[in-house]
Write an enzyme that holds these catalytic residues in place. Structure first.
Site, mmCIF file in Angstrom:
data_model
loop_
_atom_site.group_PDB
_atom_site.id
_atom_site.type_symbol
_atom_site.label_atom_id
_atom_site.label_comp_id
_atom_site.label_asym_id
_atom_site.label_seq_id
_atom_site.Cartn_x
_atom_site.Cartn_y
_atom_site.Cartn_z
ATOM 1 C CG ASP A 82 7.139 8.549 5.148
ATOM 2 O OD1 ASP A 82 7.621 8.929 6.302
ATOM 3 O OD2 ASP A 82 7.790 8.534 3.996
ATOM 4 C CD1 TRP A 107 -0.047 8.611 0.510
ATOM 5 C CD2 TRP A 107 0.471 10.734 1.537
ATOM 6 N NE1 TRP A 107 0.398 8.323 1.929
ATOM 7 C CE2 TRP A 107 0.747 9.617 2.557
ATOM 8 C CE3 TRP A 107 0.544 11.901 2.301
ATOM 9 C CZ2 TRP A 107 1.023 9.873 4.125
ATOM 10 C CZ3 TRP A 107 0.903 11.999 3.248
ATOM 11 C CH2 TRP A 107 1.254 11.087 4.229
ATOM 12 C CG ASP A 126 1.697 15.893 5.042
ATOM 13 O OD1 ASP A 126 1.531 14.965 5.772
ATOM 14 O OD2 ASP A 126 2.438 16.234 4.324
ATOM 15 C CG ASN A 155 4.538 7.212 1.915
ATOM 16 O OD1 ASN A 155 5.711 7.291 1.295
ATOM 17 N ND2 ASN A 155 4.179 6.444 2.498
ATOM 18 C CG ASP A 156 9.289 8.528 -0.009
ATOM 19 O OD1 ASP A 156 8.805 8.281 0.911
ATOM 20 O OD2 ASP A 156 9.676 8.065 -0.977
ATOM 21 C CD1 TRP A 159 2.108 13.942 0.654
ATOM 22 C CD2 TRP A 159 0.684 15.154 -0.915
ATOM 23 N NE1 TRP A 159 2.042 13.378 -0.335
ATOM 24 C CE2 TRP A 159 1.216 14.045 -1.403
ATOM 25 C CE3 TRP A 159 0.169 16.084 -1.596
ATOM 26 C CZ2 TRP A 159 1.023 13.488 -2.629
ATOM 27 C CZ3 TRP A 159 -0.279 15.640 -2.951
ATOM 28 C CH2 TRP A 159 0.103 14.463 -3.327
ATOM 29 C CE1 TYR A 168 3.879 15.719 7.836
ATOM 30 C CE2 TYR A 168 5.749 15.562 9.341
ATOM 31 C CZ TYR A 168 4.427 15.100 8.934
ATOM 32 O OH TYR A 168 3.826 13.906 9.393
ATOM 33 C CB THR A 171 0.331 12.646 8.582
ATOM 34 O OG1 THR A 171 1.668 13.153 8.143
ATOM 35 C CG2 THR A 171 -0.248 12.106 7.463
#
Lengths: 180, 381, 180, 381
Positions: A82, A107, A126, A155-156, A159, A168, A171
């Protein structure tokens, strides 16, 4: 091996409980766990391979071009990703783009490699400290994804949360194990 | 599932030296790293402006538009790239609560090969918060000083010493706008609302040592000029709303008219220049590219280009007219066969090759996705 | 009357020159001119009409609905407006949305009212201190617009620049005069 | 033109009392003001999340989706609205350089009628930066406390005293996620990765006085529940990935299973719940609305709804199935004929009326443009 995992998780939980019992009075940038991370999580992703510029092609060496595949949301490693693809943002499947930071925590998804039929554990780290990489495709897949009560499969969330720079950026999808 | 998750967590939490995963003999885990640098080679840098968040500088390969990554900026910012293409500067705004609260303006210094912010310089909080225009943020010919256009709305220029990392001086420039550094030394000129130019001489320390004013250069009411400027064989070149090309010299410390000619003379269809950074000069080829639109009239001067004209400044002739899709800003490489890059309002980055044998006619040769308000781009060697 | 304008502009220029001769050492939020604004510009837009909730319909009372027209970029007052419409963001033609600040300074356009055939001076003030109102239409028209060397006619700049809260939210279109 | 500009500047610069424009007898200048408040009436508030800039809360009229304006938030934030609809809270993140640098997390307190930030509360810098989920940021039944979900990634809950404007305590909740305040007093429950719930009793000062753990409620591996929860006649209701509806009671301080039933039993096509805040209960009507998609399988649980089902919790039957366009989150009014609002991933806000005489079948009744990542909405009285 289960005992080892349990021991690590128990220690993780105990540290958490102790560290969070009272509200921190400081407004420091790094939370308890981020600090704990220096000791506990900082050792994750130890270099087990020499520095790799192959764009992660080893596991995707199928005719048609691994590089192009890695730029598409449909690529097999992205089964629970995600976010925006680092591979299309100056990084690669396993490399954060220059000038960003790799997340200290991540994750994990379990994705089947169509080339060998095996299920791989994929660490979705991330990359942090830069604006969200909107120049790169945004993908949303959630195979095996779980709500935050199974944090390691969730994954919401951002990270980058345990890093100093929490913006962010994108990923990556790093193969860290074979599923049983 | 519980077991899987624990393996996963273990991979993440693995204490250094624990051979947990190595026990799975048939698989060697990959290593997560941060790439140390972008691929070498010439680049196109695009400033992706944002008005409610973090803007950025997007870096693309010049030859293939391969996207190499982002460098972080702030709000309502500007960009300037050093001639060697390895250093860049961003000027932008940060507020404590993004859109309100304590207000800071800074220059961020970028190392382009590593896409990294390597320094920051605090500015007096007066920098103009405008759409991206090259003349808002400039570097002196030797790279010693950055010039920041201020607008509060009173106009002034902040001089920043790049070596010391400090603002040296603020120079009032009431009624004038845009910064055009001299080709040698540290002077700069600016366009004034009276149709004249002012030129400020600066010492080696960046302090003003003199100021001159030009004679009338253009008619502000009947044919105002765009602030987008180009250097042509040492001279300054501007175009006007009606298509007049002004060639000016600042060589002796005062701006003087050299020549002036309508590039649209004899052309049907009320064509006129339009856009933001709408002209770009390819020095080796000796060609000025200008974004042009048809059916021009009052208020059409920001219309994106329907054609890009290749203009021979020396000969005073239009060499070619290439149809394009809504290009609002240009930049061009200094090759024998110049490569031109255009920014559209979609927003999108367009790449064009040019054919010297056919009057530098442009051929579309790639596009790339960009974000935000993008009107400033720069090509690097 | 020209003498009055000249006197004001001269004073404006002199103050500017004096105030900006050296780099301010403080990093205060308000620039010299913003401070000068309290004295000089703060008096602008004095209340000449009672508080108005009519959505500026007085000058747009044409069949078809003035309110709807004011929500379209094609509305006649918007002939030189570069921004998001406050009229479609909780404000009106002459009102900033609740919780925002009206800009202390503005650019001015000259637009012809098709209903009476007259040219009006329109003050395009920005409303400030909130995120850009992307929920509302973005309009770009530039009749009579000029580059920054004619600052009072320039619409590419953030006119929240002299306010304490400098975030650009949206733009109003206030009739401030009749063109000659 | 010079004269025009000077008139314009004069209008702007006019010294109070100067009768400059009044001399033009045929025209009375308009006055620029700031509107003091939004139009009264019930609203729908939508949290417009941003990940590289300022998010916001968009306010629309409940009955016509008239856009009433924005309230300012920060990055990666959450929203909760007080029951009276006049006060709202946002929790979000601010960094010194927007995406890097000194890190702050705060609660902003909003006065909805004036669309204003009226206060700010500093938080321990641990709040979860997640997509918008109602259970991440909750208000106690009496409004005395805010509960903030932390994730560093260790889970904990910060308790904020709304009257004092301070964080009171951080409660470790390892392995658990989501906050479900009690209907009276200050307790809250949370869902744990073992398939159980924990409930924390809090004193009037917001400090923990006790903690209980439920028996196993759901199977985390074979049929995990969504964290989106609803209150049905005082009970807590959740749905699972496979469509099991769990009705739970937290009335006596420990979560207990009351009933559990598959809402998809007997339905063809592998339908399952999906989305983010995917369930909403209309109390007067006694109907639970659930976002559903067909051909469900591993990884489809975030699929937006292709249909919204109206489910009679008491009777255990699906009353109606209304086709919709990619709705990922829901909220519903408490009218006899509930009005439902859906958020799509486009992003767009959809309004639906429902017909009590036809099993609460939904009818599309308006849409409005929204921005950012929007997955939390709230209807006010």
């Amino acid at each position: 091996m289960t005992n080892l995992f349990d021991a690590i998780l128990d220690r993780f939980d105990r540290l958490t409980e102790r560290g969070t019992r009272a509200v921190a009075k400081t407004s420091g940038r790094r939370s308890f766990l981020a600090r704990a991370g220096s000791a506990m999580l900082g050792g994750a992703m130890m270099p087990l391979l020499p520095f790799d510029r192959t764009f992660g092609q080893a596991f995707a060496a199928t005719p048609g071009g691994a590089v192009d595949e890695a730029l598409q949301c449909e690529y097999w490693r992205y089964c629970a990703l995600d976010g925006n693809l680092c591979s299309a943002c100056g990084g690669s499947l396993t490399q954060c783009p220059p000038g960003s930071e790799a997340s200290k925590v991540a994750w994990v998804g379990t994705c089947r490699n169509p080339n060998d039929g095996k299920d791989y554990l994929v660490s979705y780290n991330d990359c942090c400290g830069k604006p969200i990489c909107d120049n790169s495709p945004f993908c949303l897949t959630s195979k095996g994804e779980r709500p935050g009560y199974r944090m390691g499969l969730h994954n919401d969330i951002n990270w980058c949360m345990a890093n100093t720079s929490k913006g962010y950026h994108c990923t990556v999808a790093v193969l860290v194990g074979l599923a049983e | 599932m519980v077991h899987l998750e624990r393996i996963a967590l273990c991979a993440l939490l693995a204490v250094a030296g624990t051979p947990a995963l190595a026990q799975q003999a048939e698989f060697t885990p990959e290593q997560l790293t941060v790439r140390d640098a972008i691929d070498p080679g010439p680049n196109v840098l695009v400033y992706q402006q944002e008005w409610k968040g973090a803007g950025s500088i997007a870096v693309f390969g010049k030859n293939d538009l391969a996207f190499k990554g982002l460098m972080t900026s702030g709000m309502m910012g500007q960009m300037v790239v050093a001639p060697d293409g390895r250093r860049a500067y961003g000027q932008s705004t940060f507020m404590k609560r993004i859109v309100y609260g304590d207000f800071e303006q800074v220059v961020q210094i970028y190392d382009v090969p590593t896409l990294s912010v390597v320094g920051e310089i605090a500015l007096p909080p007066k920098a103009a918060m405008t759409l991206g225009y090259e003349p808002m943020f400039r570097l002196s010919a030797d790279g010693a000083f950055l010039y920041v256009q201020n607008g509060t709305p009173a106009a002034s220029v902040t001089v920043v010493d790049t070596a010391k990392g400090t603002a040296v001086q603020e120079i009032p420039t009431p009624g004038c706008w845009g910064i055009y550094p001299s080709t040698a030394g540290h002077a700069f000129s600016t366009i004034c609302g009276t149709g004249t130019f002012q030129t400020f001489a600066l010492s080696a320390e960046g302090t003003v040592t003199g100021k001159t004013q030009s004679a009338a250069i253009f008619d502000v009411d009947t044919d105002p000029i765009f602030i987008s400027g180009a250097r042509v064989d040492g001279d300054l070149v501007f175009v006007s709303f009606n298509g007049t090309l002004h060639r000016l010299s600042d060589a002796d410390g005062t701006v003087k008219a050299v020549a002036s000619r309508r590039i649209t003379d004899g052309v049907e269809g009320a064509w006129a220049p339009g856009g933001y950074n709408l002209i770009a000069y390819a020095a080796k080829a000796g060609v000025l590219f200008v974004g042009m639109h048809a059916n021009a009239g009052d208020g059409s001067h920001k219309n994106p280009a329907e054609e890009i004209w290749a203009y021979d400044v020396k000969g005073g002739t239009v060499l070619s007219r290439s149809p394009v899709e809504h290009i609002a800003s240009l930049t061009v490489s200094d090759d024998d066969a110049p490569v031109l890059f255009g920014l559209s309002e979609e927003p999108k980055l367009y790449r064009f090759t040019s054919d010297p044998a056919a009057g530098f006619t442009l051929t579309a040769a790639g596009t790339a996705a960009i974000t935000g308000f993008a009107s400033v781009a720069a090509v690097t060697p």
